[in-house]
Design a protein around this motif. Structure first.
Motif, PDB file in Angstrom:
ATOM      1  N   ILE A 122       1.167  -1.331  -0.094  1.00 41.69           N
ATOM      2  CA  ILE A 122       0.199   0.052   0.121  1.00 41.69           C
ATOM      3  C   ILE A 122       1.010   1.296   0.187  1.00 41.69           C
ATOM      4  O   ILE A 122       2.102   1.114   0.686  1.00 41.69           O
ATOM      5  CB  ILE A 122      -0.746  -0.244   1.145  1.00 41.69           C
ATOM      6  N   GLY A 123       0.837   2.069  -0.943  1.00 41.61           N
ATOM      7  CA  GLY A 123       1.466   3.330  -0.726  1.00 41.61           C
ATOM      8  C   GLY A 123       1.764   4.480  -0.294  1.00 41.61           C
ATOM      9  O   GLY A 123       1.930   4.235   1.108  1.00 41.61           O
ATOM     10  N   ILE A 124       0.218   5.148  -0.207  1.00 50.69           N
ATOM     11  CA  ILE A 124       0.222   6.177   1.432  1.00 50.69           C
ATOM     12  C   ILE A 124      -1.349   5.795   1.550  1.00 50.69           C
ATOM     13  O   ILE A 124      -2.553   6.030   1.191  1.00 50.69           O
ATOM     14  CB  ILE A 124      -0.147   7.881   0.553  1.00 50.69           C
ATOM     15  N   ALA A 125      -0.981   5.730   2.750  1.00 46.43           N
ATOM     16  CA  ALA A 125      -2.406   5.093   3.485  1.00 46.43           C
ATOM     17  C   ALA A 125      -3.134   6.489   4.946  1.00 46.43           C
ATOM     18  O   ALA A 125      -1.720   6.913   5.509  1.00 46.43           O
ATOM     19  CB  ALA A 125      -1.988   3.956   4.119  1.00 46.43           C
ATOM     20  N   VAL A 126      -3.619   6.319   5.093  1.00 50.23           N
ATOM     21  CA  VAL A 126      -4.684   7.503   5.982  1.00 50.23           C
ATOM     22  C   VAL A 126      -5.956   6.859   7.124  1.00 50.23           C
ATOM     23  O   VAL A 126      -6.569   6.365   6.324  1.00 50.23           O
ATOM     24  CB  VAL A 126      -5.078   8.882   5.668  1.00 50.23           C
ATOM     25  N   LEU A 127      -5.201   5.760   8.668  1.00 49.45           N
ATOM     26  CA  LEU A 127      -6.272   5.617   9.203  1.00 49.45           C
ATOM     27  C   LEU A 127      -6.810   6.374  10.135  1.00 49.45           C
ATOM     28  O   LEU A 127      -5.745   7.288  10.715  1.00 49.45           O
ATOM     29  CB  LEU A 127      -5.212   4.138   9.779  1.00 49.45           C
ATOM     30  N   GLY A 128      -7.637   6.303  10.623  1.00 47.66           N
ATOM     31  CA  GLY A 128      -8.460   6.346  11.739  1.00 47.66           C
ATOM     32  C   GLY A 128      -8.119   8.354  12.068  1.00 47.66           C
ATOM     33  O   GLY A 128      -7.981   8.922  13.480  1.00 47.66           O
ATOM     34  N   ASP A 155     -13.971   3.059  11.895  1.00 49.15           N
ATOM     35  CA  ASP A 155     -15.789   3.274  12.143  1.00 49.15           C
ATOM     36  C   ASP A 155     -15.854   4.670  13.265  1.00 49.15           C
ATOM     37  O   ASP A 155     -16.050   4.040  13.915  1.00 49.15           O
ATOM     38  CB  ASP A 155     -15.852   2.090  12.997  1.00 49.15           C
ATOM     39  N   SER A 156     -14.306   5.313  13.259  1.00 44.82           N
ATOM     40  CA  SER A 156     -14.526   6.339  14.603  1.00 44.82           C
ATOM     41  C   SER A 156     -15.320   7.825  14.157  1.00 44.82           C
ATOM     42  O   SER A 156     -15.439   8.677  12.378  1.00 44.82           O
ATOM     43  CB  SER A 156     -12.842   6.841  14.633  1.00 44.82           C
ATOM     44  N   GLY A 157     -16.464   7.917  14.544  1.00 51.13           N
ATOM     45  CA  GLY A 157     -17.432   9.373  14.520  1.00 51.13           C
ATOM     46  C   GLY A 157     -16.708  10.697  13.968  1.00 51.13           C
ATOM     47  O   GLY A 157     -17.278  10.664  13.031  1.00 51.13           O
ATOM     48  N   PRO A 158     -15.394  11.001  14.866  1.00 49.71           N
ATOM     49  CA  PRO A 158     -14.887  12.551  14.081  1.00 49.71           C
ATOM     50  C   PRO A 158     -14.944  12.459  12.871  1.00 49.71           C
ATOM     51  O   PRO A 158     -13.903  13.318  12.248  1.00 49.71           O
ATOM     52  CB  PRO A 158     -14.401  12.565  15.526  1.00 49.71           C
ATOM     53  N   VAL A 159     -14.068  11.101  12.345  1.00 53.56           N
ATOM     54  CA  VAL A 159     -13.736  11.036  10.840  1.00 53.56           C
ATOM     55  C   VAL A 159     -14.675  11.134  10.063  1.00 53.56           C
ATOM     56  O   VAL A 159     -14.560  10.627   9.801  1.00 53.56           O
ATOM     57  CB  VAL A 159     -12.616  10.011  10.310  1.00 53.56           C
ATOM     58  N   LYS A 160     -14.007  12.842   9.486  1.00 53.21           N
ATOM     59  CA  LYS A 160     -15.779  12.919   8.525  1.00 53.21           C
ATOM     60  C   LYS A 160     -15.413  13.328   7.492  1.00 53.21           C
ATOM     61  O   LYS A 160     -15.515  13.312   6.292  1.00 53.21           O
ATOM     62  CB  LYS A 160     -16.250  14.617   9.137  1.00 53.21           C
ATOM     63  N   TYR A 161     -14.142  13.559   6.478  1.00 57.00           N
ATOM     64  CA  TYR A 161     -13.506  14.109   5.713  1.00 57.00           C
ATOM     65  C   TYR A 161     -12.129  13.222   5.437  1.00 57.00           C
ATOM     66  O   TYR A 161     -11.297  13.550   5.945  1.00 57.00           O
ATOM     67  CB  TYR A 161     -13.827  15.304   5.215  1.00 57.00           C
ATOM     68  N   PHE A 162     -11.926  12.885   3.985  1.00 62.35           N
ATOM     69  CA  PHE A 162     -10.581  12.491   2.971  1.00 62.35           C
ATOM     70  C   PHE A 162     -10.965  13.189   1.715  1.00 62.35           C
ATOM     71  O   PHE A 162     -11.516  13.292   1.019  1.00 62.35           O
ATOM     72  CB  PHE A 162     -10.495  11.514   3.483  1.00 62.35           C
ATOM     73  N   GLU A 163      -9.716  13.595   1.628  1.00 62.51           N
ATOM     74  CA  GLU A 163      -9.166  13.760  -0.069  1.00 62.51           C
ATOM     75  C   GLU A 163      -8.703  13.929  -0.017  1.00 62.51           C
ATOM     76  O   GLU A 163      -7.375  13.725  -0.207  1.00 62.51           O
ATOM     77  CB  GLU A 163      -9.858  16.008   0.639  1.00 62.51           C
TER      78      GLU A 163
END
Length: 284
Positions: A122-128, A155-163
Motif C-alpha cells: 500500500i502506498g499512502i495510507a490514512v487510518l482513523g 469506524d471513528s465518528g469524528p473522522v468526517k472527511y478525506f480528500e
C-alpha cells in the motif's frame, strides 16, 4: 526490524495530549535500509514539518502517529514496500481506534513520489484520521501496488472527511485486477440527515488499466468524483467497486466533469464491481 529515526510515541492517551504541544521539523535527510525497517516515525506533535526526505530499501518510509496539522512534503521513496503503508498517517498507537478518537487530523501530504510496489503493498495510507488531503503525488513503478492510496476511518465518528487530488498513479495492474487504485472506507451515520463521512476524489491520472475507486461504506456516506480526464478501466472493463458489509451501509456518489469515465456509468452496472450505488448527480 528497527526504526532509524524516531520521535517517541506516548505510553497512554493522556500523555499523547501533553506531547502534542511539541512541533517537530525534520528536513533534508536520506535513509537507506536493508529490508524490514522503518526510516522515520514521528509521535504526537502539532504543526510538524517533514520534508525533502529520500528513503530507499526500507519497509516503511514515514509513519506519523497523532501528528496534528502535519506537513509531509517532498518525500521520495524507492523500493519501499509495506502492507500497511509506505507513508502511514494514523492515530497514536497508545490509543485504541474508538468512536471518540482521531489521529493526525488535517495533515497535508504533497509532492511525494513512491517508486516500487508489489501485490501486497500500500502506498499512502490514512487510518482513523480526519481532514487529510493528499495532493500532487506520484505512485509508480514496475510493481502491482495493491492500493496506491488507502483511507480507512476505522469506524471513528469524528473522522468526517478525506480528500485526494491531482495524483499520478502509474501502476501495473498485473495480478490485481479487482483491487482499486484508491480504496476508501468512510464512516457515516445511520441516517441521511445526521451528517455523513465524506470523500472527495479529483484529477486522478492512471497510466494502465485498473479499477479507479473502491468504496466500503460504513453507514450513510457521500463520495464526490470529479475531473477524471484520463483513466483506463481494468481488463474486465470495471471502473468502480463497492463493497457493502451490512444492509444499512450505503454510499451516494456525485460524479461530474469526468470525460474519462463512461457517460452512462450512473446507469450501467457493467462498469461496477459489487452493487452500483445511488448516483445523485449525472456526468457533466
Amino acid at each position: 526490524s528497527y526504526t532509524m529515526m524516531r520521535r517517541n510515541i506516548a505510553s497512554n492517551y493522556a500523555q499523547s495530549q501533553t506531547m502534542q504541544d511539541t512541533a517537530v521539523k525534520i528536513q533534508d535527510f536520506k535513509f537507506e535500509g536493508l529490508g524490514n525497517d522503518i526510516a522515520l516515525m514521528v509521535g504526537p506533535s502539532y504543526s510538524s514539518d517533514i520534508s525533502n526526505i529520500s528513503v530507499s530499501g526500507c519497509n516503511r518510509a514515514i509513519h506519523c502517529a497523532y501528528t496534528m496539522n502535519c506537513n509531509i512534503h517532498g518525500i521520495e521513496t524507492t523500493n519501499c514496500e509495506d502492507s500497511v503503508g509506505v507513508i502511514l498517517v494514523d492515530i497514536d498507537p497508545s490509543a485504541s481506534y474508538v468512536s471518540g478518537a482521531t489521529g493526525a487530523n488535517h495533515t497535508s501530504i504533497s509532492k511525494c513520489r513512491l517508486f516500487g510496489g508489489n501485490s501486497t503493498a500500500i502506498g499512502i495510507a490514512v487510518l482513523g484520521t480526519s481532514g487529510v488531503v493528499i495532493q500532487d503525488c506520484i505512485v509508480e513503478g514496475p510493481g502491482a501496488w495493491l492500493h496506491p492510496i488507502y483511507f480507512d476511518s476505522k469506524d471513528s465518528g469524528p473522522v468526517k472527511y478525506f480528500e485526494c487530488r491531482n495524483l499520478h498513479l502509474e501502476i501495473s495492474a498485473t495480478g490485481t485486477q479487482n483491487s482499486a487504485a484508491i480504496y476508501v472506507r468512510p464512516k457515516g451515520q445511520a441516517t441521511v440527515t445526521s451528517g455523513q463521512g465524506q470523500v472527495s476524489i479529483s484529477s486522478i491520472f492512471g497510466q494502465y488499466g485498473k479499477v479507479l475507486l473502491e468504496i466500503e461504506p460504513v453507514g450513510e456516506c457521500f463520495v464526490k468524483v470529479s475531473d477524471i480526464n484520463y483513466w483506463l478501466p481494468s481488463a474486465s472493463g470495471k471502473y468502480m467497486k463497492v463493497t457493502k458489509i451490512n444492509s444499512g451501509d450505503n454510499v451516494r456518489i456525485n460524479i461530474n466533469n469526468s470525460p474519462a469515465l463512461p457517460r452512462d456509468i450512473d446507469r450501467n452496472s457493467n462498469y461496477w464491481i459489487g452493487t452500483k450505488p445511488l448516483i445523485f448527480t449525472e456526468l457533466s
